[in-house]
Write an enzyme that holds these catalytic residues in place. Structure first.
Site, mmCIF file in Angstrom:
data_model
loop_
_atom_site.group_PDB
_atom_site.id
_atom_site.type_symbol
_atom_site.label_atom_id
_atom_site.label_comp_id
_atom_site.label_asym_id
_atom_site.label_seq_id
_atom_site.Cartn_x
_atom_site.Cartn_y
_atom_site.Cartn_z
ATOM 1 N N GLY A 147 0.821 -1.198 0.000
ATOM 2 C CA GLY A 147 0.000 0.000 0.000
ATOM 3 C C GLY A 147 0.854 1.247 0.000
ATOM 4 N N CYS A 148 0.236 2.375 -0.291
ATOM 5 C CA CYS A 148 0.987 3.631 -0.377
ATOM 6 C C CYS A 148 1.519 4.069 0.988
ATOM 7 C CB CYS A 148 0.131 4.720 -1.014
ATOM 8 S SG CYS A 148 -1.503 4.934 -0.282
ATOM 9 N N PHE A 149 0.655 4.093 2.005
ATOM 10 C CA PHE A 149 1.124 4.450 3.337
ATOM 11 C C PHE A 149 2.177 3.461 3.851
ATOM 12 C CE2 PHE A 149 -2.994 6.881 3.974
ATOM 13 C CZ PHE A 149 -2.387 8.123 4.119
ATOM 14 N N ALA A 152 5.714 4.154 2.301
ATOM 15 C CA ALA A 152 6.421 5.287 2.899
ATOM 16 C C ALA A 152 6.910 4.956 4.306
ATOM 17 C CB ALA A 152 5.504 6.515 2.931
#
EC number: 1.2.1.38
Length: 344
Positions: A147-149, A152
């Protein structure tokens, strides 16, 4: 090599088209949509006027005849059923949804409120965090794109956890995302009038990316406990900034921590470590596959602050998916992904 995209009209699908159109080795053989089959892709997305392809229905057997790799840019709940069919048809599957990320199907039910994929599919899926799982990705037939979160956060926390410098019960992640992270489906919460000049926290203690982050952190450091993870919607289109706070178990300086991060990522061209005293902004990675990271130690408290920024649609979705496809095909990871960030 021919590739296909399922879910080609969503933001991640559109970003895959942008990246793959400039890839020297991948050719888009098919664009597929359950909601817009039969229409030209540019009817849904006028900026793709030069692309004449017609959106096709989703038929795993037909897709397997025209492609070797299929990217699933579908909403959660779709890939759980579709990925096994595509794999059975002989395709390499790179899933950008959350359906194959969690190894525990009961955990998926709890956090996603949907029926999980078959356990066989979950066991086969390799977590596609490119910089840390490349050895497993190389031989994988099914990739669960992070996922994007989590991308990061995990890229920011990994060196410390691998080094076992992190107090396992101290991790706090404060993350902020642009509106495109919510997808293309119209919602009242993502309307211009709701988002403009506004900052909003959402899914407090309930975000579905929590178990994904914990699962991967625990694979690096076994005593990692439950994390605190907060997400905020900010009035911009693209970008994620994850600011993380960790109690250190070792007495180290900021310089020592920066040296650890530089050593950890020296062979990974998409990770850029900031020099001491400088902290990244989302603008400096926009439109690119870079993840920029800064670290600082508070010597008064013994805590480290880590700041990680990515473009949620590139490194947080389509870019990392293409990076994983490059690894599977034995190409340089940077192939087709050397775009300089957009500025201003």
């Amino acid at each position: 090599m021919n590739v296909s995209i399922i879910g080609a009209t969503g933001y991640s699908g559109i970003e895959l088209i942008r990246l793959l159109e400039n890839h020297p080795h991948f050719q888009i053989a098919g664009l597929h949509s359950s909601s817009a089959a039969g229409r030209h892709i540019h009817e849904e997305n006028p900026h793709l006027l030069h692309i004449t392809q017609i959106l096709k229905e989703i038929d795993p057997i037909k897709i397997a005849k025209e492609s070797s790799i299929v990217f699933l840019a579908t909403p959660s709940g779709v890939s759980a059923k579709l990925a096994p069919q595509l794999e059975d048809a002989g395709l390499t599957v790179i899933d950008l949804s959350g359906d194959l990320r969690l190894k525990d199907p009961e955990s998926y039910k709890t956090w996603y409120k949907k029926e999980p994929a078959p356990i066989q599919s979950l066991e086969k899926a390799v977590y596609g965090l490119s910089e840390w799982n490349a050895e497993y990705i190389k031989s994988a037939k099914v990739i669960a794109n992070p996922g994007c979160f989590p991308t990061a956060a995990l890229l920011g926390l990994a060196p410390m956890c691998v080094q076992q410098w992190c107090d396992g019960n101290s991790i706090i992640i404060d993350a902020k995302s642009g509106v495109s992270g919510a997808g293309r489906t119209p919602l009242s919460t993502t309307m211009f009038s709701e988002v403009n000049e506004n900052l909003k926290i959402y899914k407090v203690h309930q975000h579905q990316h929590i178990p994904e982050i914990e699962q991967q952190l625990q694979s690096w450091q076994g005593d990692i406990g439950n994390i605190e993870f907060s997400t905020h919607l900010v009035p911009m289109t693209r970008g994620i900034m994850a600011t993380m706070y960790v109690q250190l178990t070792e007495q180290v300086t900021t310089k020592q921590l920066i040296d650890l991060y530089k050593t950890s990522y020296e062979m990974h061209p998409f990770i850029r470590i900031q020099q001491e005293g400088l902290f990244p902004s989302t603008k400096q990675v926009m439109g690119s596959n870079f993840c920029d990271i800064s670290v600082a130690v508070n010597e008064r408290t013994g805590r480290a602050t880590i700041v990680s920024v990515i473009d949620n649609l590139v490194k947080g979705a389509a870019g990392q998916a293409v990076q994983n496809a490059n690894i599977i095909c034995g190409l340089e990871e940077t192939t087709g992904l050397k775009q300089v960030p957009l500025f201003p």
